[in-house]
Scaffold this active site. Structure first.
Site, PDB file in Angstrom:
ATOM      1  N   THR A 241      18.850 -25.811 -13.182  1.00 21.93           N
ATOM      2  CA  THR A 241      18.409 -27.025 -12.502  1.00 21.93           C
ATOM      3  C   THR A 241      17.067 -27.505 -13.025  1.00 21.93           C
ATOM      4  O   THR A 241      16.294 -26.738 -13.603  1.00 21.93           O
ATOM      5  CB  THR A 241      18.324 -26.808 -10.982  1.00 21.93           C
ATOM      6  OG1 THR A 241      17.511 -25.650 -10.709  1.00 21.93           O
ATOM      7  CG2 THR A 241      19.698 -26.608 -10.386  1.00 21.93           C
ATOM      8  N   ALA A 242      16.778 -28.786 -12.777  1.00 20.88           N
ATOM      9  CA  ALA A 242      15.540 -29.422 -13.201  1.00 20.88           C
ATOM     10  C   ALA A 242      14.559 -29.489 -12.033  1.00 20.88           C
ATOM     11  O   ALA A 242      14.929 -29.280 -10.876  1.00 20.88           O
ATOM     12  CB  ALA A 242      15.836 -30.821 -13.739  1.00 20.88           C
ATOM     13  N   PHE A 243      13.315 -29.854 -12.341  1.00 18.81           N
ATOM     14  CA  PHE A 243      12.270 -29.818 -11.318  1.00 18.81           C
ATOM     15  C   PHE A 243      12.425 -30.917 -10.279  1.00 18.81           C
ATOM     16  O   PHE A 243      12.001 -30.759  -9.128  1.00 18.81           O
ATOM     17  CB  PHE A 243      10.888 -29.951 -11.975  1.00 18.81           C
ATOM     18  CG  PHE A 243      10.518 -31.370 -12.343  1.00 18.81           C
ATOM     19  CD1 PHE A 243       9.897 -32.203 -11.427  1.00 18.81           C
ATOM     20  CD2 PHE A 243      10.798 -31.878 -13.595  1.00 18.81           C
ATOM     21  CE1 PHE A 243       9.571 -33.521 -11.752  1.00 18.81           C
ATOM     22  CE2 PHE A 243      10.481 -33.183 -13.932  1.00 18.81           C
ATOM     23  CZ  PHE A 243       9.863 -34.007 -13.009  1.00 18.81           C
TER      24      PHE A 243
ATOM     25  N   GLY B 269      19.657 -42.693  -4.466  1.00 17.49           N
ATOM     26  CA  GLY B 269      20.032 -42.416  -3.091  1.00 17.49           C
ATOM     27  C   GLY B 269      21.517 -42.202  -2.888  1.00 17.49           C
ATOM     28  O   GLY B 269      22.110 -42.723  -1.940  1.00 17.49           O
ATOM     29  N   ALA B 270      22.155 -41.433  -3.778  1.00 20.53           N
ATOM     30  CA  ALA B 270      23.594 -41.192  -3.676  1.00 20.53           C
ATOM     31  C   ALA B 270      23.924 -40.288  -2.494  1.00 20.53           C
ATOM     32  O   ALA B 270      23.161 -39.387  -2.153  1.00 20.53           O
ATOM     33  CB  ALA B 270      24.104 -40.556  -4.972  1.00 20.53           C
TER      34      ALA B 270
ATOM     35  N   GLU C 298      24.647 -32.764 -16.500  1.00 17.50           N
ATOM     36  CA  GLU C 298      24.037 -33.930 -15.856  1.00 17.50           C
ATOM     37  C   GLU C 298      22.728 -34.190 -16.591  1.00 17.50           C
ATOM     38  O   GLU C 298      21.734 -33.491 -16.398  1.00 17.50           O
ATOM     39  CB  GLU C 298      23.775 -33.655 -14.372  1.00 17.50           C
ATOM     40  CG  GLU C 298      25.038 -33.410 -13.550  1.00 17.50           C
ATOM     41  CD  GLU C 298      25.872 -34.662 -13.344  1.00 17.50           C
ATOM     42  OE1 GLU C 298      25.443 -35.757 -13.786  1.00 17.50           O
ATOM     43  OE2 GLU C 298      26.957 -34.553 -12.755  1.00 17.50           O
ATOM     44  N   LEU C 299      22.719 -35.220 -17.445  1.00 17.45           N
ATOM     45  CA  LEU C 299      21.611 -35.426 -18.372  1.00 17.45           C
ATOM     46  C   LEU C 299      20.871 -36.730 -18.033  1.00 17.45           C
ATOM     47  O   LEU C 299      20.735 -37.065 -16.871  1.00 17.45           O
ATOM     48  CB  LEU C 299      22.148 -35.402 -19.801  1.00 17.45           C
ATOM     49  CG  LEU C 299      23.027 -34.174 -20.127  1.00 17.45           C
ATOM     50  CD1 LEU C 299      23.608 -34.268 -21.528  1.00 17.45           C
ATOM     51  CD2 LEU C 299      22.248 -32.874 -19.949  1.00 17.45           C
TER      52      LEU C 299
ATOM     53  N   THR D  52      18.225 -40.988 -11.271  1.00  8.79           N
ATOM     54  CA  THR D  52      18.801 -42.278 -10.896  1.00  8.79           C
ATOM     55  C   THR D  52      17.735 -43.349 -10.672  1.00  8.79           C
ATOM     56  O   THR D  52      18.048 -44.435 -10.174  1.00  8.79           O
ATOM     57  CB  THR D  52      19.642 -42.137  -9.614  1.00  8.79           C
ATOM     58  OG1 THR D  52      18.838 -41.529  -8.588  1.00  8.79           O
ATOM     59  CG2 THR D  52      20.887 -41.314  -9.858  1.00  8.79           C
TER      60      THR D  52
END
Length: 507
Positions: free
Chosen positions: A157-159, A457-458, A261-262, A296
């Site tokens: 995961t990313a930060f 905001g998905a 997921e890039l 996003t």
């Protein structure tokens, strides 16, 4: 506005971790968790070695052999209990997210709520892992498909969403019968330790194998073990396009599965029929929220030339009033960037935009350098661009909003799609034909396509992910669970004959 000291942040982090059941004294050394609020180290943390990662994968693989035959509703009981613990410790985890990432209290609490929501979704899913029964062409035969767990799922995961994206993967992977090894961002180890402690408690209370979930803190070497180890059946990785270009081929080379997921370079089209009040609110949150550090986040605003000046003036006015500062202050709307590299990238992108003929209308400077010299609070920027220059086609992970204009809707769609990324998009319009066109096959080429809301905001009920250089993966809702399982096609002969398919005759 007063700012918490590093000591205050440290005390708050320790208290939150202890309430979650994580022992701060057991973290070890070798690295440190930092806070972008002050730019200083908060707590020491230990880093796993490559050997530690190998051992964690081995434990997860052993646990999988038990977990895969546990009935799916019983697996759902573990996730249900985890969701209950998340509710109890929502404030604690939100504290850790704010300390490590700099999100406002509202956004940090929203991220934890997203974890709770996906647990509820996954619990329901545990009784809905449906296969199909199809008509067989052979008499006395039944044709059907069944779904089975994959094995060990690696999650990197990313930060920027340190816990929500992990929960999307983990809650669904667990109810599907997999075990999980999590390599969190090096910038957010404390949130990972808090979440892991709560999940370990849930596993113990639900009677699940103790090693159903593993967490390994570390850098590229640790992540590389998850990428290359054939025992990791699926690797779900969130990060940059550069990271995906490296990870994808390596996983494919061992015939593993990857879920990527890039990057995102998201745009909103605002037509001449749009409700500008609605558009301004949607644009400002999507572009400036989380200091522009969402995958996003809105980065391009494509506006009809007849309403461009009016809309841009209102967006610039809203930007000039944004409250920037301490994310623990409830009045703050924009917190710090994650670190100096993000601010340098932002300044570099603004210079390139100006060189390409762009005009910075507002923002781009640094705030609070004297109050918090080690932290980087950036003023969200709006840049009017004459053309979609190369810098606009690239993702800069900072609050920069490029404004472009169009005269014809086909031109707007072409501008929108003329970037390598394809994550999230939106159109603001009162014209149903324009809305439907944007949603159609020759409209937006993104994985997320919205009408009259922003790009961020998905909700967890819909599958999340994008196309092109965004990687093509899907996580969270809808039927994304299928990525975490393998399909078997079954034919059952309940007759006393043995007819062959397609009328083949043999013997």
């Amino acid at each position: 506005m007063s700012y918490p000291t590093t000591e205050t942040l440290r005390d708050r982090a320790v208290a939150a971790l202890e309430r979650c059941g994580a022992d701060p004294a057991a973290f070890g050394g070798g690295a440190a968790a930092r806070s972008p609020i002050t730019g200083a180290e908060v707590l020491p943390v230990g880093h796993a070695s490559a050997a530690d990662a190998d051992a964690a994968i081995g434990r997860a693989e052993a646990a999988f052999r038990v977990w895969r035959t546990t009935p799916a509703p019983a697996r759902g009981a573990l996730v249900r209990r985890f969701g209950e613990l998340l509710r109890e410790h929502k404030s604690d985890l939100a504290d850790l997210v704010t300390i490590e990432v700099g999100k406002s209290r509202s956004e940090a609490a929203g991220e934890v709520q997203e974890m709770i929501d996906v647990c509820e979704f996954a619990v329901g899913l545990s009784r809905q892992l449906y296969g199909r029964t199809m008509p067989s062409e052979r008499p006395g035969h039944r044709l059907m498909e069944t779904w089975h767990p994959l094995g060990v799922v690696g999650v990197v995961t990313a930060f920027n969403f340190p816990v929500a994206v992990w929960s999307w993967n983990t809650a669904v992977a667990l109810v599907c019968g997999n075990t999980v090894v999590w390599k969190p961002s090096e910038l957010a180890p404390l949130t990972a330790l808090g979440c892991h402690a709560l999940l370990a408690r849930a596993a113990a209370e639900a009677g699940a194998p103790a090693d159903v979930h593993q967490v390994v803190l570390g850098g590229a070497e640790v992540g590389g073990r998850l990428v290359d180890d054939s025992r990791v059946a699926l690797l779900s990785a969130t990060g940059s396009v550069r990271m995906g270009r490296e990870v994808g081929p390596r996983v494919a080379a061992r015939f593993g599965r990857s879920l990527l997921e890039l990057g995102g370079n998201n745009a909103a089209v605002v037509t001449d029929s749009a409700d500008l009040d609605l558009a301004v609110r949607g644009v400002v949150f999507a572009a400036a929220g989380t200091a522009g550090q969402r995958c996003t986040s809105l980065r391009r605003l494509i506006v009809h030339e007849d309403v461009a000046d009016a809309l841009v003036d209102r967006v610039v006015d809203a930007y000039s009033k944004l409250r920037i500062g301490d994310p623990f202050d409830d009045s703050t709307l924009v917190g710090p960037l994650i670190g100096p590299g993000a601010y340098e990238a932002m300044r570099g992108a603004l210079r390139r935009a100006e060189e390409a003929g762009g005009t910075v209308l507002v923002g781009g400077g640094r705030r609070l350098a004297e109050t918090a010299p080690g932290a980087y609070y950036a003023e969200p920027a709006v840049v009017r661009m004459p053309v979609q220059a190369e810098v606009v086609r690239e993702e800069t992970f900072a609050p920069i909003l490029y404004v472009l204009t169009y005269s014809d809707f086909d031109e707007a769609v072409a501008l929108h799609n003329a970037v390598p990324q394809g994550l999230s998009s939106s159109v603001f319009t009162r014209d149903q034909r324009e809305a439907e066109r944007f949603l159609a096959a020759d409209g937006s080429d993104c994985g997320i396509v919205n009408v009259n809301i922003g790009t961020s905001g998905a909700e967890i009920g819909g599958a999340f992910g994008g196309e092109k250089e965004t990687g093509g993966g899907r996580e969270s809702g809808s039927d994304s669970w299928r990525a975490y399982m393998r399909r078997a096609t079954n034919t059952v002969n309940f007759s006393e004959e043995l007819p062959l398919a397609q009328g083949v005759s043999f013997l």
